[in-house]
Design a protein around this motif. Structure first.
Motif, PDB file in Angstrom:
ATOM      1  N   LEU A 143     -30.659   9.390  17.080  1.00 42.02           N
ATOM      2  CA  LEU A 143     -29.777   8.359  17.651  1.00 42.02           C
ATOM      3  C   LEU A 143     -28.776   8.916  18.647  1.00 42.02           C
ATOM      4  CD1 LEU A 143     -28.722   5.975  14.743  1.00 42.02           C
ATOM      5  CD2 LEU A 143     -30.007   5.392  16.790  1.00 42.02           C
ATOM      6  N   THR A 144     -28.314  10.121  18.422  1.00 47.73           N
ATOM      7  CA  THR A 144     -27.266  10.684  19.278  1.00 47.73           C
ATOM      8  C   THR A 144     -27.827  11.566  20.395  1.00 47.73           C
ATOM      9  OG1 THR A 144     -26.906  12.490  17.698  1.00 47.73           O
ATOM     10  CG2 THR A 144     -25.480  10.540  17.507  1.00 47.73           C
ATOM     11  N   ASP A 145     -29.134  11.685  20.462  1.00 48.04           N
ATOM     12  CA  ASP A 145     -29.785  12.424  21.548  1.00 48.04           C
ATOM     13  C   ASP A 145     -30.054  11.434  22.687  1.00 48.04           C
ATOM     14  OD1 ASP A 145     -31.198  14.085  23.222  1.00 48.04           O
ATOM     15  OD2 ASP A 145     -32.922  14.305  21.869  1.00 48.04           O
ATOM     16  N   PHE A 146     -28.997  11.057  23.385  1.00 48.71           N
ATOM     17  CA  PHE A 146     -29.084  10.031  24.416  1.00 48.71           C
ATOM     18  C   PHE A 146     -30.110  10.367  25.504  1.00 48.71           C
ATOM     19  CE2 PHE A 146     -24.328   8.884  23.632  1.00 48.71           C
ATOM     20  CZ  PHE A 146     -24.674   8.174  22.492  1.00 48.71           C
ATOM     21  N   LYS A 147     -30.226  11.647  25.839  1.00 42.63           N
ATOM     22  CA  LYS A 147     -31.151  12.049  26.912  1.00 42.63           C
ATOM     23  C   LYS A 147     -32.602  11.678  26.590  1.00 42.63           C
ATOM     24  CE  LYS A 147     -29.074  16.095  27.064  1.00 42.63           C
ATOM     25  NZ  LYS A 147     -28.942  17.523  27.136  1.00 42.63           N
TER      26      LYS A 147
ATOM     27  N   ILE B 100     -28.895   5.912  27.952  1.00 39.79           N
ATOM     28  CA  ILE B 100     -27.458   6.076  27.734  1.00 39.79           C
ATOM     29  C   ILE B 100     -27.085   7.395  28.398  1.00 39.79           C
ATOM     30  CG2 ILE B 100     -25.586   6.480  26.090  1.00 39.79           C
ATOM     31  CD1 ILE B 100     -27.004   4.728  24.100  1.00 39.79           C
ATOM     32  N   VAL B 101     -26.072   7.323  29.250  1.00 42.99           N
ATOM     33  CA  VAL B 101     -25.586   8.516  29.933  1.00 42.99           C
ATOM     34  C   VAL B 101     -24.094   8.619  29.663  1.00 42.99           C
ATOM     35  CG1 VAL B 101     -25.271   9.637  32.167  1.00 42.99           C
ATOM     36  CG2 VAL B 101     -27.336   8.283  31.748  1.00 42.99           C
ATOM     37  N   GLY B 102     -23.664   9.801  29.273  1.00 42.61           N
ATOM     38  CA  GLY B 102     -22.248  10.025  29.030  1.00 42.61           C
ATOM     39  C   GLY B 102     -22.036  10.798  27.748  1.00 42.61           C
ATOM     40  N   PRO B 103     -20.790  11.191  27.529  1.00 39.84           N
ATOM     41  CA  PRO B 103     -20.483  12.027  26.372  1.00 39.84           C
ATOM     42  C   PRO B 103     -20.412  11.235  25.074  1.00 39.84           C
ATOM     43  CG  PRO B 103     -18.480  11.541  27.564  1.00 39.84           C
ATOM     44  CD  PRO B 103     -19.605  10.920  28.342  1.00 39.84           C
ATOM     45  N   LEU B 104     -20.865  11.854  24.002  1.00 47.84           N
ATOM     46  CA  LEU B 104     -20.725  11.284  22.669  1.00 47.84           C
ATOM     47  C   LEU B 104     -19.349  11.701  22.148  1.00 47.84           C
ATOM     48  CD1 LEU B 104     -21.971   9.739  20.280  1.00 47.84           C
ATOM     49  CD2 LEU B 104     -22.895  11.924  19.490  1.00 47.84           C
ATOM     50  N   GLU B 105     -18.319  11.015  22.668  1.00 46.84           N
ATOM     51  CA  GLU B 105     -16.943  11.341  22.316  1.00 46.84           C
ATOM     52  C   GLU B 105     -16.163  10.050  22.102  1.00 46.84           C
ATOM     53  OE1 GLU B 105     -14.957  14.092  24.999  1.00 46.84           O
ATOM     54  OE2 GLU B 105     -16.881  15.006  25.495  1.00 46.84           O
TER      55      GLU B 105
ATOM     56  N   LYS C 192     -14.482   7.577  24.832  1.00 44.01           N
ATOM     57  CA  LYS C 192     -15.088   7.780  26.149  1.00 44.01           C
ATOM     58  C   LYS C 192     -16.046   6.643  26.482  1.00 44.01           C
ATOM     59  CE  LYS C 192     -13.380  11.867  27.074  1.00 44.01           C
ATOM     60  NZ  LYS C 192     -12.567  12.187  28.200  1.00 44.01           N
ATOM     61  N   LYS C 193     -16.184   6.383  27.785  1.00 44.71           N
ATOM     62  CA  LYS C 193     -17.143   5.384  28.252  1.00 44.71           C
ATOM     63  C   LYS C 193     -18.490   6.041  28.478  1.00 44.71           C
ATOM     64  CE  LYS C 193     -14.542   1.670  30.278  1.00 44.71           C
ATOM     65  NZ  LYS C 193     -14.413   0.765  31.415  1.00 44.71           N
ATOM     66  N   ILE C 194     -19.528   5.264  28.181  1.00 45.63           N
ATOM     67  CA  ILE C 194     -20.893   5.680  28.461  1.00 45.63           C
ATOM     68  C   ILE C 194     -21.518   4.616  29.360  1.00 45.63           C
ATOM     69  CG2 ILE C 194     -21.227   7.057  26.368  1.00 45.63           C
ATOM     70  CD1 ILE C 194     -22.527   4.604  25.065  1.00 45.63           C
ATOM     71  N   SER C 195     -22.585   4.970  30.030  1.00 45.03           N
ATOM     72  CA  SER C 195     -23.347   4.000  30.815  1.00 45.03           C
ATOM     73  C   SER C 195     -24.645   3.738  30.078  1.00 45.03           C
ATOM     74  CB  SER C 195     -23.664   4.550  32.198  1.00 45.03           C
ATOM     75  OG  SER C 195     -22.479   4.722  32.938  1.00 45.03           O
TER      76      SER C 195
ATOM     77  N   ILE D 257     -16.972   4.145  23.427  1.00 43.36           N
ATOM     78  CA  ILE D 257     -17.283   4.525  22.046  1.00 43.36           C
ATOM     79  C   ILE D 257     -16.037   4.330  21.180  1.00 43.36           C
ATOM     80  CG2 ILE D 257     -17.966   6.416  20.520  1.00 43.36           C
ATOM     81  CD1 ILE D 257     -19.741   7.438  22.806  1.00 43.36           C
ATOM     82  N   THR D 258     -16.203   3.529  20.119  1.00 46.52           N
ATOM     83  CA  THR D 258     -15.069   3.176  19.265  1.00 46.52           C
ATOM     84  C   THR D 258     -15.099   3.852  17.900  1.00 46.52           C
ATOM     85  OG1 THR D 258     -16.252   1.194  18.524  1.00 46.52           O
ATOM     86  CG2 THR D 258     -14.704   0.940  20.372  1.00 46.52           C
ATOM     87  N   LYS D 259     -16.267   4.361  17.502  1.00 43.15           N
ATOM     88  CA  LYS D 259     -16.335   5.047  16.209  1.00 43.15           C
ATOM     89  C   LYS D 259     -17.505   6.013  16.194  1.00 43.15           C
ATOM     90  CE  LYS D 259     -16.167   4.294  11.235  1.00 43.15           C
ATOM     91  NZ  LYS D 259     -16.081   3.305  10.167  1.00 43.15           N
TER      92      LYS D 259
END
Length: 145
Positions: free
Chosen positions: A22-26, A38-43, A46-49, A66-68
């Motif tokens: 799930l967290t391997d966005f690439k 999904i592009v962007g940091p898992l932080e 932070k905003k993702i695209s 990302i809220t949680k």
């Protein structure tokens, strides 16, 4: 106006394994039939695209925040259409360890805003179907590795 959809599936894998997928966005374009990228940091904060492509409807790009992040348990984000209050979506992935070598994967989204009633059909059919297709593919990937 508010509306929520929820889906779930039992997966024969550990929470750690499913979390890693799930967290391997690439890797989303390689397996995910609903969330195409999904592009962007898992932080946190932070905003993702993201690009979603619900079945039988046009795809959509959005930039949720990302809220949680609770490792091996929950990943959530909040996105808006144009501006907050029109059509907001809080998306959640939750992993529950069933203690028997399986997990329950819950995927949900709570929609709020003045435009929600205009998207009821899309939410109930296309978006929910997209959740179900993603859940099935996630199960196949997690159980097949």
């Amino acid at each position: 106006m508010a509306k929520e959809i929820k889906t779930e599936i039992i997966i024969e894998a550990s929470t750690e394994k499913v979390w890693k997928i799930l967290t391997d966005f690439k890797n989303y374009p390689n397996w995910n039939p609903f969330i195409k990228s999904i592009v962007g940091p898992l932080e946190l904060g932070k905003k993702i695209s993201a690009r979603i492509e619900p079945p039988e409807t046009n795809g959509m790009n959005f930039k949720p925040r990302i809220t949680k992040i609770e490792k091996n348990k929950e990943l959530s984000w909040l996105g808006h259409l144009l501006m907050p209050g029109l059509f907001d979506g809080e998306h959640k992935f939750q992993l529950i360890d069933n203690g028997n070598g399986t997990i329950t994967f819950l995927q949900s989204e709570k929609f709020q805003g003045i435009l929600v009633p205009f998207f009821n059909k899309m939410i109930d059919y296309n978006t929910k179907k997209g959740f179900d297709l993603m859940n099935i593919k996630l199960k196949e990937v997690a159980e097949g590795e």
